[in-house]
Design an enzyme around this catalytic site. Sequence first.
Site, PDB file in Angstrom:
ATOM      1  N   GLY A 101       0.809  -1.229   0.000  1.00  0.00           N
ATOM      2  CA  GLY A 101       0.000   0.000   0.000  1.00  0.00           C
ATOM      3  C   GLY A 101       0.830   1.262   0.000  1.00  0.00           C
ATOM      4  O   GLY A 101       2.051   1.232   0.126  1.00  0.00           O
ATOM      5  N   LYS A 124       4.538  12.425  -2.175  1.00  0.00           N
ATOM      6  CA  LYS A 124       5.346  11.329  -1.645  1.00  0.00           C
ATOM      7  C   LYS A 124       6.204  11.888  -0.516  1.00  0.00           C
ATOM      8  O   LYS A 124       6.938  12.851  -0.726  1.00  0.00           O
ATOM      9  CB  LYS A 124       6.222  10.736  -2.752  1.00  0.00           C
ATOM     10  CG  LYS A 124       7.023   9.518  -2.305  1.00  0.00           C
ATOM     11  CD  LYS A 124       7.596   8.785  -3.492  1.00  0.00           C
ATOM     12  CE  LYS A 124       8.527   7.659  -3.075  1.00  0.00           C
ATOM     13  NZ  LYS A 124       9.093   6.982  -4.244  1.00  0.00           N
ATOM     14  N   ASP A 136       7.946   5.865   8.838  1.00  0.00           N
ATOM     15  CA  ASP A 136       7.520   7.223   9.196  1.00  0.00           C
ATOM     16  C   ASP A 136       6.699   7.946   8.126  1.00  0.00           C
ATOM     17  O   ASP A 136       6.203   9.043   8.375  1.00  0.00           O
ATOM     18  CB  ASP A 136       8.743   8.076   9.566  1.00  0.00           C
ATOM     19  CG  ASP A 136       9.772   8.112   8.452  1.00  0.00           C
ATOM     20  OD1 ASP A 136       9.456   7.644   7.337  1.00  0.00           O
ATOM     21  OD2 ASP A 136      10.887   8.619   8.700  1.00  0.00           O
ATOM     22  N   GLY A 137       6.597   7.368   6.942  1.00  0.00           N
ATOM     23  CA  GLY A 137       5.830   8.034   5.888  1.00  0.00           C
ATOM     24  C   GLY A 137       6.527   9.235   5.284  1.00  0.00           C
ATOM     25  O   GLY A 137       5.931   9.990   4.517  1.00  0.00           O
ATOM     26  N   ARG A 201      -1.226   0.208  -9.721  1.00  0.00           N
ATOM     27  CA  ARG A 201      -0.104  -0.693  -9.969  1.00  0.00           C
ATOM     28  C   ARG A 201      -0.606  -2.125 -10.131  1.00  0.00           C
ATOM     29  O   ARG A 201      -1.746  -2.422  -9.757  1.00  0.00           O
ATOM     30  CB  ARG A 201       0.850  -0.664  -8.763  1.00  0.00           C
ATOM     31  CG  ARG A 201       1.364   0.724  -8.432  1.00  0.00           C
ATOM     32  CD  ARG A 201       1.370   0.952  -6.926  1.00  0.00           C
ATOM     33  NE  ARG A 201       1.700   2.349  -6.616  1.00  0.00           N
ATOM     34  CZ  ARG A 201       2.941   2.791  -6.446  1.00  0.00           C
ATOM     35  NH1 ARG A 201       3.942   1.955  -6.503  1.00  0.00           N
ATOM     36  NH2 ARG A 201       3.158   4.053  -6.211  1.00  0.00           N
ATOM     37  N   ASP A 271       4.661  -4.231  -7.184  1.00  0.00           N
ATOM     38  CA  ASP A 271       3.981  -3.033  -6.660  1.00  0.00           C
ATOM     39  C   ASP A 271       4.586  -1.768  -7.257  1.00  0.00           C
ATOM     40  O   ASP A 271       4.051  -0.678  -7.057  1.00  0.00           O
ATOM     41  CB  ASP A 271       4.072  -2.976  -5.134  1.00  0.00           C
ATOM     42  CG  ASP A 271       5.499  -3.121  -4.623  1.00  0.00           C
ATOM     43  OD1 ASP A 271       6.134  -4.135  -4.945  1.00  0.00           O
ATOM     44  OD2 ASP A 271       5.989  -2.210  -3.927  1.00  0.00           O
ATOM     45  N   ASN A 272       5.692  -1.898  -7.976  1.00  0.00           N
ATOM     46  CA  ASN A 272       6.308  -0.740  -8.625  1.00  0.00           C
ATOM     47  C   ASN A 272       6.106  -0.772 -10.133  1.00  0.00           C
ATOM     48  O   ASN A 272       6.876  -0.156 -10.879  1.00  0.00           O
ATOM     49  CB  ASN A 272       7.806  -0.691  -8.288  1.00  0.00           C
ATOM     50  CG  ASN A 272       8.055  -0.345  -6.820  1.00  0.00           C
ATOM     51  OD1 ASN A 272       7.183   0.217  -6.156  1.00  0.00           O
ATOM     52  ND2 ASN A 272       9.212  -0.681  -6.320  1.00  0.00           N
ATOM     53  N   ASP A 281       7.989   5.013  -9.338  1.00  0.00           N
ATOM     54  CA  ASP A 281       8.748   4.749  -8.108  1.00  0.00           C
ATOM     55  C   ASP A 281      10.252   4.765  -8.348  1.00  0.00           C
ATOM     56  O   ASP A 281      10.911   3.739  -8.381  1.00  0.00           O
ATOM     57  CB  ASP A 281       8.315   3.427  -7.457  1.00  0.00           C
ATOM     58  CG  ASP A 281       7.178   3.663  -6.481  1.00  0.00           C
ATOM     59  OD1 ASP A 281       6.603   4.772  -6.498  1.00  0.00           O
ATOM     60  OD2 ASP A 281       6.869   2.752  -5.704  1.00  0.00           O
TER      61      ASP A 281
HETATM   62  P1  AMP Z   1       9.252   0.927  -2.223  1.00  0.00           P
HETATM   63  O1  AMP Z   1      10.402  -0.009  -1.975  1.00  0.00           O
HETATM   64  O2  AMP Z   1       9.621   2.379  -2.099  1.00  0.00           O
HETATM   65  O3  AMP Z   1       8.486   0.623  -3.453  1.00  0.00           O
HETATM   66  O4  AMP Z   1       8.257   0.715  -0.997  1.00  0.00           O
HETATM   67  C1  AMP Z   1       7.646  -0.521  -0.687  1.00  0.00           C
HETATM   68  C2  AMP Z   1       6.567  -0.315   0.350  1.00  0.00           C
HETATM   69  O5  AMP Z   1       7.116   0.276   1.542  1.00  0.00           O
HETATM   70  C3  AMP Z   1       5.453   0.615  -0.081  1.00  0.00           C
HETATM   71  O6  AMP Z   1       4.273   0.157   0.501  1.00  0.00           O
HETATM   72  C4  AMP Z   1       5.883   1.944   0.495  1.00  0.00           C
HETATM   73  O7  AMP Z   1       4.823   2.828   0.654  1.00  0.00           O
HETATM   74  C5  AMP Z   1       6.464   1.504   1.842  1.00  0.00           C
HETATM   75  N1  AMP Z   1       7.445   2.472   2.358  1.00  0.00           N
HETATM   76  C6  AMP Z   1       8.702   2.687   1.916  1.00  0.00           C
HETATM   77  N2  AMP Z   1       9.293   3.654   2.637  1.00  0.00           N
HETATM   78  C7  AMP Z   1       8.398   4.070   3.556  1.00  0.00           C
HETATM   79  C8  AMP Z   1       8.399   5.050   4.605  1.00  0.00           C
HETATM   80  N3  AMP Z   1       9.447   5.819   4.841  1.00  0.00           N
HETATM   81  N4  AMP Z   1       7.285   5.180   5.340  1.00  0.00           N
HETATM   82  C9  AMP Z   1       6.206   4.428   5.118  1.00  0.00           C
HETATM   83  N5  AMP Z   1       6.136   3.486   4.162  1.00  0.00           N
HETATM   84  C10 AMP Z   1       7.222   3.308   3.389  1.00  0.00           C
HETATM   85 MG    MG Z   2       6.980   1.360  -4.335  1.00  0.00          MG
END
Ligand code: AMP
Ligand code: MG
Length: 519
Positions: A101, A124, A136-137, A201, A271-272, A281
């Site tokens: 998600g 983002k 931490d989002g 996605r 997911d990407n 992404d």
């Molecule tokens: P990614 O590797 O960036 O495609 O991220 C994979 C998953 O981890 C996705 O669900 C992202 O939203 C979540 N995610 C990555 N970094 C963070 C973060 N700093 N805070 C919250 N969720 C994250």
């Molecule tokens: Mg991603």
Amino acid sequence: MKLLHFDNRFVTTLPGDPLEDLRPRQVLGACWSPVRPTPVAAPRLLAYAPEVAALLGWDADDVAAPEFTQVFAGNALLPGMQPYAACYGGHQFGQWAGQLGDGRAIALGEVLAADGRRWELQLKGAGPTPYARNADGRAVLRSSLREFVCSEAMHHLGVPTTRALSLVATGEAVVRDMFYDGNARPEPGAVVCRVAPSFIRFGNFEIFAARRDLENLTKLVDFTIARDFPELEGEPDVRRAAWFTTVCERTALMVAHWMRVGFVHGVMNSDNMSILGLTIDYGPYGWLEPVDFSWTPNTTDAQGRRYCFGNQPQIAQWNLACLAHALLPLFSDSAPLEQGLEAYATSYNEANRQMTGAKLGLGRLADADLPMVQELFTLMQQTELDMTIWFRALADLDLAAPSLDPMAAAFYNAEARVAHGPALEAWLQGYAARLRASDVSPEQRHTLMLQTNPRFVPRNYLCQLAIDQAEQGDLRPLQRLMEVLRQPYTEQPEHADLAAPRPAWARERAGCAMLSCSS
Ligand code: AMP
Ligand code: MG
């Protein structure tokens, strides 16, 4: 600031999560959760893309309004925005990972532009959502700047991609362990606003299939076709089959472009993968400097090299197979899905052949040309030739007296040059003879090659230099990079330093040769 017209079909059509609880949790039976961005202390607009603002109907005055920075930092909403985080799952590094998600992405709404085009806005790094999985989002400036620069560079290179409207510093620190090695430190935070017709996605479909939630899987498929593929017609079965084939074809075209420009995504998890066939992404991505089919910029993937340059075409098909598997319950027969996957292979091969032929100034390659092409890439890898510089300079080859001179800057390794120079020269002789015999005129060839082989790409070390300076408060290198990358196929001699080979110091430096998923 001119008002935007929002038409938020994703949230008005598809089922949402009834809870407004930000704690990490499984969200069942919903495509999205309502989430507001978390405000930040001291937002400052670092950069924006005027072309993307224009797509929405905004000019420099709109962007200069203080409200713009507030909105794209996550501190305010515009009338008509309905922020949400999407629920999706995905296969990460070959394994089903369950619910992922939007953990730090928050969609703001779908702008319906004056020309009828739809643009979803998404922040983002704007704070946690129920999908943040205890993270931490937030996002750091270095990775946000890299996403901002590369999204726009890819667009100008002619590669299908999500766009980026703005880069805003939050004025708050984010703690990150850059290489997951126990060296966490505070870094400046930032928020990027991404823009695309849709952020759906493969994983949005996979999550419902994994949960055997056919009702929502069906809703999401029919919604996606109706909103994002309105040109597809016919009975539901026929339309869904045509849709899957279209997704396969678009994905093939995207990956063929990546291979043309030497782009390595770095994290091709399902997911990407965008359902529109857009590059999405931007994390630990990179650009081939010395040609190496086994190269990946992502240290998190250094062991298996699953997402290395040469694997990308196959991995995209593997991800499409995951999508096909998720869609299977909606089909009475698997044949249309199998046909889609075959269409991927056919489309990829055709696009790759055409683009490689254009890179070499030959037009579409004949079967008889393929061994010559194969030999070139083998020699480039053995000799450690710079992908971008070699192909760009090849346009200046003197067909009457071919030599390696125009390509001198492409060599990284003097010993390899001595070892493979004679073989490369022999290759050039054959290539020049092939061109002399072709019906493409010298002018046509030159133009075709310069339109296909960029002079400028956002090499990792260039982004890193822009990051170093931006962290010190100097935005000029970032602005200059953005300006030059607006016309990547134009010579721009005054910016020759940005087309130079990677300097020796960047070979091992963090952020240049090595990146990780920590962002
Ligand atoms: P990614 O590797 O960036 O495609 O991220 C994979 C998953 O981890 C996705 O669900 C992202 O939203 C979540 N995610 C990555 N970094 C963070 C973060 N700093 N805070 C919250 N969720 C994250
Ligand atoms: Mg991603």
